[in-house]
Design an enzyme around this catalytic site. Structure first.
Site, PDB file in Angstrom:
ATOM      1  N   ASP A 189     -12.274  -0.846   1.871  1.00 32.34           N
ATOM      2  CA  ASP A 189     -11.319  -1.503   0.972  1.00 32.34           C
ATOM      3  C   ASP A 189     -11.605  -1.022  -0.448  1.00 32.34           C
ATOM      4  OD1 ASP A 189     -10.808  -2.880   3.345  1.00 32.34           O
ATOM      5  OD2 ASP A 189     -10.727  -4.851   2.389  1.00 32.34           O
ATOM      6  N   LYS A 199      -3.476  -3.969  -0.017  1.00 25.46           N
ATOM      7  CA  LYS A 199      -4.175  -5.263  -0.062  1.00 25.46           C
ATOM      8  C   LYS A 199      -3.885  -5.942  -1.391  1.00 25.46           C
ATOM      9  CE  LYS A 199      -8.917  -7.148   0.057  1.00 25.46           C
ATOM     10  NZ  LYS A 199     -10.342  -6.800   0.285  1.00 25.46           N
ATOM     11  N   LYS A 211      -2.673  -6.461   3.825  1.00 23.02           N
ATOM     12  CA  LYS A 211      -3.798  -7.396   3.877  1.00 23.02           C
ATOM     13  C   LYS A 211      -3.658  -8.369   2.718  1.00 23.02           C
ATOM     14  CE  LYS A 211      -8.848  -7.845   3.692  1.00 23.02           C
ATOM     15  NZ  LYS A 211     -10.160  -7.147   3.748  1.00 23.02           N
TER      16      LYS A 211
END
Length: 221
Positions: free
Chosen positions: A91, A153, A182
Site C-alpha cells: 500500500d 485506496k 480499498k
C-alpha cells in the site's frame, strides 16, 4: 451481509507508531482465525510476521507512509525491501503535493515504478482523499487506472479524515476496468463495513472490525 464475508474483505490493520511485536503477533493470529484478506503492518515487522504465519495469511505493508513525500527512489527501495522480507501486498502513498502541482506524469511514473518493484504482488495506491478536491480525486482515478495498480485506496487513517461513502461511490464511477477500491480509515462498525462493500469497495482497511467481532463473541453473540 454475513460477518464472515465482511471479514474476508478486511485488511486487519495495525500501523500505530508504538506497535510492538506482541501486538503484531496478535493481529496476525486474529487475521488467521477470522480469515481476513490480509494483515497490514509496519515494514519492520514484515519478515517476522511472514515467518509466523507461513503461507496461511497475506502480509501487507505500507510504503511512503503516511505522508507520501519521500522520493520515488526511496519508495522503490522500500518496496523491494518489503518484498524481500516476505510482503505479499503493498500500500503506497502518493505525493499529495504533486497532485496540487498537477504533476500528473510524475505521479503516473512513480506509481508505475513502485508497481514494477512489486514483482507481481498487489499494489494499492493511497490517494488521501480527504486532502483532495473532487476534480483531483477523479484525476487520480484515471492515473491509478493507467498505472496498472490493482487498487485505489481512500486514506492512510493518519490525516484529517478517513473513508467516506461519497468518496467510495465517486471512485466506483471513475476507476477503469480491473481496478478495485480499498476503503480505509474510520471504519468502526459492521454497518460501516457493509455500506462500503455495497458501494463498491473490495477491501476494507480497519483495525476495529475484528475487535468488534471478538467482543461480540466474548459476549455470547
Amino acid at each position: 451481509m454475513d460477518t464472515e464475508k465482511i471479514l474476508a474483505h478486511c485488511d486487519h490493520t495495525l500501523l500505530k507508531q508504538e506497535s510492538t511485536w506482541e501486538q503484531i503477533r496478535e493481529v496476525c493470529d486474529d487475521g488467521l482465525k477470522y480469515r481476513c484478506a490480509s494483515v497490514c503492518i509496519p515494514a519492520a515487522y514484515v519478515r517476522r510476521a511472514a515467518e509466523h504465519v507461513g503461507n496461511a495469511l497475506k502480509i501487507c505493508t505500507v510504503i511512503g507512509f503516511p505522508n507520501g513525500y519521500s522520493t520515488t527512489a526511496v519508495k522503490v527501495f522500500e518496496t523491494e525491501d518489503a518484498i524481500r522480507n516476505g510482503a505479499d501486498e503493498i500500500d503506497m502513498v502518493i505525493n499529495i503535493g504533486w497532485v496540487k502541482d498537477r504533476r500528473w506524469e510524475d505521479l503516473l511514473t512513480e506509481i508505475k515504478a513502485v508497481k514494477a518493484s512489486c514483482q507481481g504482488r498487489i499494489l494499492k495506491v493511497i490517494v488521501e482523499a480527504c486532502l483532495l478536491t473532487e476534480e483531483e480525486k477523479i484525476k487520480m482515478c484515471e492515473i491509478v487506472t493507467a498505472s496498472g495498480a490493482e487498487y485505489i485506496k481512500t486514506s492512510t487513517g493518519f490525516s484529517t479524515g478517513g473513508a467516506t461513502r461519497e468518496d467510495v461511490a465517486l471512485f466506483a464511477r471513475h476507476i477503469g476496468s480491473g481496478v478495485k477500491i480499498k476503503a480505509a480509515g474510520g471504519i468502526s462498525t459492521l454497518q460501516d463495513a457493509e455500506d462500503f462493500l455495497a458501494l463498491g469497495a473490495d477491501r476494507l482497511g480497519t483495525s476495529r472490525i475484528v475487535k468488534l467481532v471478538k467482543g461480540q463473541q466474548g459476549e455470547g453473540y
